[in-house]
Scaffold this motif. Structure first.
Motif, short mmCIF file in Angstrom:
data_model
loop_
_atom_site.label_atom_id
_atom_site.label_comp_id
_atom_site.label_asym_id
_atom_site.label_seq_id
_atom_site.Cartn_x
_atom_site.Cartn_y
_atom_site.Cartn_z
N LEU A 569 0.79 -1.09 -0.11
CA LEU A 569 0.01 0.04 -0.03
C LEU A 569 0.90 1.30 -0.11
O LEU A 569 1.77 1.47 0.64
N VAL A 570 0.76 2.05 -0.87
CA VAL A 570 1.36 3.36 -0.73
C VAL A 570 1.43 4.10 0.33
O VAL A 570 0.35 4.19 1.05
N ASN A 571 2.25 4.66 0.63
CA ASN A 571 2.29 5.64 1.86
C ASN A 571 2.92 6.87 1.51
O ASN A 571 4.33 6.97 1.30
N ILE A 572 2.05 7.96 1.11
CA ILE A 572 2.80 9.19 0.52
C ILE A 572 3.61 10.01 1.62
O ILE A 572 4.60 10.60 1.28
N TYR A 573 3.25 9.89 2.80
CA TYR A 573 3.84 10.47 3.75
C TYR A 573 5.39 10.04 3.83
O TYR A 573 6.42 10.85 3.95
N ASN A 574 5.50 8.68 3.99
CA ASN A 574 6.66 8.04 4.08
C ASN A 574 7.48 8.27 2.85
O ASN A 574 8.87 8.60 2.80
N ALA A 575 7.16 8.42 1.70
CA ALA A 575 7.79 8.58 0.38
C ALA A 575 8.38 10.26 0.38
O ALA A 575 9.51 10.44 0.14
N VAL A 576 7.43 10.97 0.73
CA VAL A 576 8.00 12.57 0.74
C VAL A 576 9.11 12.85 1.78
O VAL A 576 9.96 13.57 1.64
N GLN A 577 8.86 12.11 3.08
CA GLN A 577 9.85 12.27 4.22
C GLN A 577 10.97 11.38 3.98
O GLN A 577 12.19 11.65 4.90
N SER A 578 11.16 10.55 2.96
CA SER A 578 12.08 9.55 2.87
C SER A 578 13.55 10.06 2.78
O SER A 578 13.65 11.11 2.05
N ARG A 579 14.72 9.66 3.23
CA ARG A 579 15.93 10.07 3.39
C ARG A 579 16.70 9.02 3.01
O ARG A 579 17.97 8.77 3.00
N PHE A 580 16.24 7.93 2.13
CA PHE A 580 16.93 6.62 2.11
C PHE A 580 16.52 6.42 0.42
O PHE A 580 15.64 6.69 -0.14
N HIS A 581 17.51 5.89 -0.19
CA HIS A 581 17.36 5.81 -1.44
C HIS A 581 18.09 4.32 -1.87
O HIS A 581 19.35 4.12 -1.54
N ILE A 582 17.46 3.53 -2.66
CA ILE A 582 18.01 2.24 -2.98
C ILE A 582 18.18 2.29 -4.87
O ILE A 582 17.11 2.50 -5.04
N ASP A 583 19.15 1.56 -5.19
CA ASP A 583 19.03 1.75 -6.77
C ASP A 583 18.42 0.79 -7.30
O ASP A 583 17.99 0.93 -8.59
N ARG A 584 18.12 -0.39 -6.61
CA ARG A 584 17.20 -1.22 -7.10
C ARG A 584 15.84 -1.76 -6.13
O ARG A 584 15.94 -2.70 -5.46
N PRO A 585 14.75 -0.68 -6.42
CA PRO A 585 13.72 -1.08 -5.57
C PRO A 585 13.00 -2.47 -5.56
O PRO A 585 12.14 -2.61 -4.72
N ILE A 586 12.92 -2.93 -6.46
CA ILE A 586 12.35 -4.30 -7.02
C ILE A 586 13.42 -5.21 -7.49
O ILE A 586 14.19 -5.00 -8.09
N LEU A 587 13.34 -6.49 -6.93
CA LEU A 587 14.01 -7.74 -7.58
C LEU A 587 13.36 -8.73 -8.19
O LEU A 587 12.59 -9.38 -7.44
N SER A 588 13.47 -8.94 -9.43
CA SER A 588 12.98 -10.03 -10.20
C SER A 588 14.00 -11.23 -10.13
O SER A 588 14.96 -10.93 -10.71
N ILE A 589 13.39 -12.34 -9.58
CA ILE A 589 14.61 -13.43 -9.32
C ILE A 589 14.54 -14.29 -10.73
O ILE A 589 15.39 -15.12 -10.83
N ASN A 590 13.40 -14.30 -11.60
CA ASN A 590 13.38 -15.23 -12.57
C ASN A 590 13.12 -16.62 -12.01
O ASN A 590 12.72 -16.76 -10.84
#
Length: 880
Positions: A569-590
């Motif tokens: 579920l989208v959390n707009i507050y957490n997204a706007v306030q985020s101080r965290f970034h990850i280069d691969r936000p989803i992982l498709s394992i195949n």
């Protein structure tokens, strides 16, 4: 959300053909007769490096060609109308042409739902209310383009204006007009001067984004909007339609007008190579955030996510149900008194489920004695409401059985506490509603004790809590993509959403669909861009995913599988306030049985573990942070029985089987494991990054024959210097437990298909005695349990040589068969074939004996390796 249900038939090659023939006609995309297309209308796509202007002149110079539109933005190409003398191969043969697509027609698919006037409650659950209160964000300064059915811009909650100073609607145009009416055989495009909405879908979507009224508060009402109308008015048959060429026009215009975000509550097909997916991906590559609906076919199981949401870089959105709603109740009078019951009503030709005077309820059995009523009902139901439980056949089949017995309406009851809006075919002409299992059983027991009546005025409203609030809507489409890509990306409120509607149609309405969750996420993106304009498209996409909240599966107590919910579920507050970034936000394992798949470490032929390297960045320039990893496994899901037939859940539109089956404790090796294998507790200085290596172990204890799709969430706990609280960020991952290429593409033989059948679908008992002539055609009927990149059907002579392709010819990028929509696909055997793969010339074959050769490429299969195809050869028959 509107979707195209594509029945794809593809020309076949016999085993005697060279491998080069397997890719013949690759420039020409074909659709079968069951997929509506605009006659003699085509979309020509040029290669990106080609001069589109000079190539356009070549097309214009061809005899018997009319150019309807020249795409000169993201998509290099043209929409043309070709005369009968023009062969598709002529168009494909022009230098620089990449693809030629028939101009496919699409139809809108939305569902009416319970009335809901408590919209602010859902804003609390998504963090929107908090961010508005604390930061006052409203999307100001951000431009959002909506590609839809138009908007009633005169609605007071939507500004009551068009392109005036201070008006939210500063961009947009109409590309289709009001004369496009498929019911009357018209595909006339006659745009109006403004994109006024005569359908309602676009106005509803617009309210979720932009409304500023007492009843509806949009997510980003301060943004600037453009509406690009690409959908027709509702025609006399109740359909709302459009075509690929018009959709692409709208997308190109939205891009040309410089929108930061494009919202598309649109779907059709199921491949990244579909035309709308191609254009959407180009928009993303050029810096536009595209948000698109995943689809409304979750009840059909896996592989039901729709284009353009599965385009590269597009944000694909699933739907969760609203937490409460207000609706018109069913008032039931039993021997124990009056009962006020919540209901969900389907849209049928009879309209809404309204009975202003008490009507008797009966609990019929069919001729087999079964209460599920999947066979004819002999009981006289004239003037009565039929109470029928869910199960064993479709809702429409139950309703038809009751209708034929004279019923005035049908009350379906669910097998669980929740209810859903049942999809009902148009041949049903009586009103249909659904209630939950507890209320259904109460009524059934009361009927056995004496007379029971019910009424539904349609005028009085009652507010109910929704026990499924915040859980995945049962209609929300599942991933993965045909290449095991992880979709949807995340989910948002889409079930039972109260929003604006055209004033001529009542001003407000509640609708359900991923059409509704899509603008919610588009609005969330606008708030992020307003707060943090420096972020790139990829960074915003990553923030949305990693800040979402994974959804607990109520059946197992574990997390919902990412192929169902995405990141959650989208959390707009957490997204706007985020101080965290990850280069691969989803992982498709195949899959876990395939050598050479990126990121998979093979142990012999069996890849038990996958490794990923993640770069984690601290976006706070003042404080350092420390990271710790926790693994949250998700319930594994399948749509198959152990014998490889489709699960009854797919045919009965129930939740897919899961592992664990319930909340029981299971062996650890039957659930996936996620862990850190290197740099597991890094301290990341202000503005710096760290690299963490992740290991994911598949659930080796699960039987590969049961075809499980597994997944989970990597939950990163971040704590910044001098702060006592932790922030949580999640990365979803998912894969297939086995070799995906071994899943049968053609349905299991127990289905009795493929087969030669009559036009009504009845099998031809002795094909060798059947004679095809001008008065008597046969058909090839078959089901696809998975999507397929290549499906081919050929007519073969006695020597095993291909004579040509059946009408419907050569097809690629097929969706799988959707049981809720059609029982099987069909292709005609009538003595005519296409001799070449481009299906440009139809020819009659000599009289004689022939058979059919059907070949379907399995998932991840090699186009040139015949062993990667499912093959079926028919018995011999005669063409006169």
């Amino acid at each position: 959300m509107w979707v195209l249900i594509s029945a794809i038939f593809l020309a076949v090659f016999t085993a005697s053909f060279s491998s080069a023939e397997w890719t013949a006609g690759e420039k020409v995309v074909n659709y079968p007769a069951s997929v509506p297309v605009k006659r003699n209308s085509f979309i020509i796509e040029f290669h990106d490096h080609i001069d589109a202007h000079s190539n356009g002149l070549k097309v214009r110079s061809m005899p018997d060609i009319a150019v309807d539109h020249h795409y000169n933005g993201l998509f290099k190409g043209m929409a043309v109308t070709a005369g009968n003398s023009v062969k598709v191969s002529d168009l494909a043969g022009i230098d620089g042409v990449r693809k030629v697509y028939p101009n496919r027609i699409h139809k809108l698919n939305t569902r009416a739902s319970k009335r809901n006037i408590t919209s602010t409650y859902l804003h609390q659950k998504t963090g929107l209310a908090k961010i508005v209160k604390e930061l006052g964000l409203d999307g100001k300064g951000v431009k959002i383009g909506i590609v839809d059915s138009g908007v009633d811009y005169e609605h007071p909650d939507l500004g009551g204006c068009w392109k005036t100073k201070g008006c939210p609607w500063q961009y947009g145009e109409d590309f289709i007009g009001d004369k496009y009416d498929l019911a009357n055989g018209s595909t006339v495009v006659s745009p109006n001067s403004t994109p006024m909405d005569c359908d309602g879908h676009g106005t509803h979507v617009s309210g979720i984004l932009a409304a500023t009224g007492a009843q509806v508060q949009g997510v980003s009402p301060g943004a600037t909007y453009g509406m690009y109308r690409v959908l027709s008015c509702t025609d006399s048959s109740g359909e709302t339609a459009t075509e690929d060429a018009i959709i692409i026009k709208g997308m190109e215009a939205a891009y040309r007008d410089g929108h930061d975000i494009v919202s598309m509550s649109i779907g059709g097909g199921g491949w990244a190579e579909d035309p709308t997916s191609v254009v959407a991906s180009k928009m993303v590559a050029n810096g536009v955030i595209v948000v698109a609906a995943a689809g409304n076919y979750g009840n059909d199981g896996l592989f039901t996510a729709q284009s353009p949401s599965i385009g590269n870089g597009v944000i694909s959105v699933g739907s969760v149900d609203n937490w409460n709603y207000t609706g018109t109740p069913l008032i039931v009078h039993t021997n124990t008194g009056l009962h006020t019951i919540r209901k969900a009503e389907a849209t049928t030709q009879a309209g809404m489920f309204i009975f202003k005077k008490p009507v008797s309820i009966a609990a019929p059995r069919d001729i087999t004695g079964n209460i599920n009523c999947c066979s004819p009902i002999e009981m006289d139901l004239k003037g009565k409401l039929a109470l029928i439980p869910r199960g064993n056949c479709t809702f429409s089949e139950k309703a038809i059985a009751a209708q034929n017995a004279g019923a005035a309406g049908v009350i379906l009851y669910n097998e669980k506490a929740g209810i859903r809006t049942p999809l009902i075919e148009r041949r049903v002409s009586i009103p249909v509603t659904m209630i939950n299992v507890k209320d259904g059983e109460l009524i059934a027991m009361a009927i056995s004790a004496g007379p029971v009546t019910a009424m539904a005025s349609g005028e009085e409203y009652k507010t109910f809590d929704n026990p499924n609030g915040g859980k995945m809507s049962d209609f929300s489409s599942y991933g993965p993509t045909p290449e095991l890509g992880l979709v949807p990306l995340l989910s948002a409120p889409g079930g039972d959403i109260w929003s604006t509607y055209p004033r001529k149609k009542g001003s407000y309405l509640s609708l359900s669909g991923t059409s509704m969750s899509t603008p919610y996420v588009a609005g969330a993106v606008a708030l992020i861009k307003q707060a943090r304009p420096e972020l790139s498209v990829d960074q915003i996409r990553a923030l949305l995913v990693t800040s979402s909240s994974s959804i607990t599966d109520s059946k197992t107590g574990m997390q919902t599988n990412p192929y169902r919910s995405g990141a959650g579920l989208v959390n707009i507050y957490n997204a706007v306030q985020s101080r965290f970034h990850i280069d691969r936000p989803i992982l498709s394992i195949n899959d876990t049985k395939r050598e050479g798949v990126y990121g998979v470490i093979s142990n012999g032929a069996d890849a038990k573990s996958a490794f990923r390297t993640l770069t984690i960045s601290n976006m706070d320039t003042q404080k350092g942070m420390r990271i710790a990893l926790e693994h949250l496994p998700a319930a594994a899901i399948t749509m198959y029985n152990p014998n490889h037939t489709l699960s009854n859940a797919v045919y009965n539109q129930l939740a897919l089987p899961t592992w664990p089956k319930g909340r029981e404790k299971v062996p650890a090796n039957t659930i996936p494991q996620g862990s850190c294998s290197s740099n597991c507790h890094p301290y990341i200085a202000p503005g710096e990054s760290a690299v963490m290596k992740i290991r994911i172990d598949r659930p080796v204890g699960l039987k590969e024959s049961e075809r499980w799709f597994y997944g989970g969430f990597l939950s990163f706990k971040a704590e910044w210097d001098d702060e006592g609280t932790q922030s949580t960020f999640t990365v979803p991952y998912a894969g297939y437990n086995g070799d995906l290429n071994k899943i049968n593409a053609l349905s299991h033989k127990s289905e009795g298909l493929p087969a030669l059948v009559y036009e009504n679908g009845k099998p031809i008992d002795v094909p060798s005695l059947f004679k095809v002539n001008s008065r008597n055609a046969a058909f090839v009927a078959y089901k696809l349990d998975t999507p397929s990149r290549v499906v081919s059907i050929s007519l073969v002579d006695l020597e095993g040589k291909r004579v040509g392709y059946l009408p419907g010819g050569y097809y690629t990028n097929s969706i799988r068969t959707l049981p809720s929509v059609r029982g099987f696909f069909m292709a005609a055997v009538n003595g005519s074939v296409y001799p070449s793969a481009d299906a440009s010339e139809l020819a009659n074959v000599p009289a004689g004996n022939y058979s059919i050769h059907l070949a379907v490429l399995r998932l991840l299969g090699n186009l040139e390796r015949e062993s990667d195809y499912d093959i079926w050869d028919s018995d011999m028959f005669t063409i006169e």
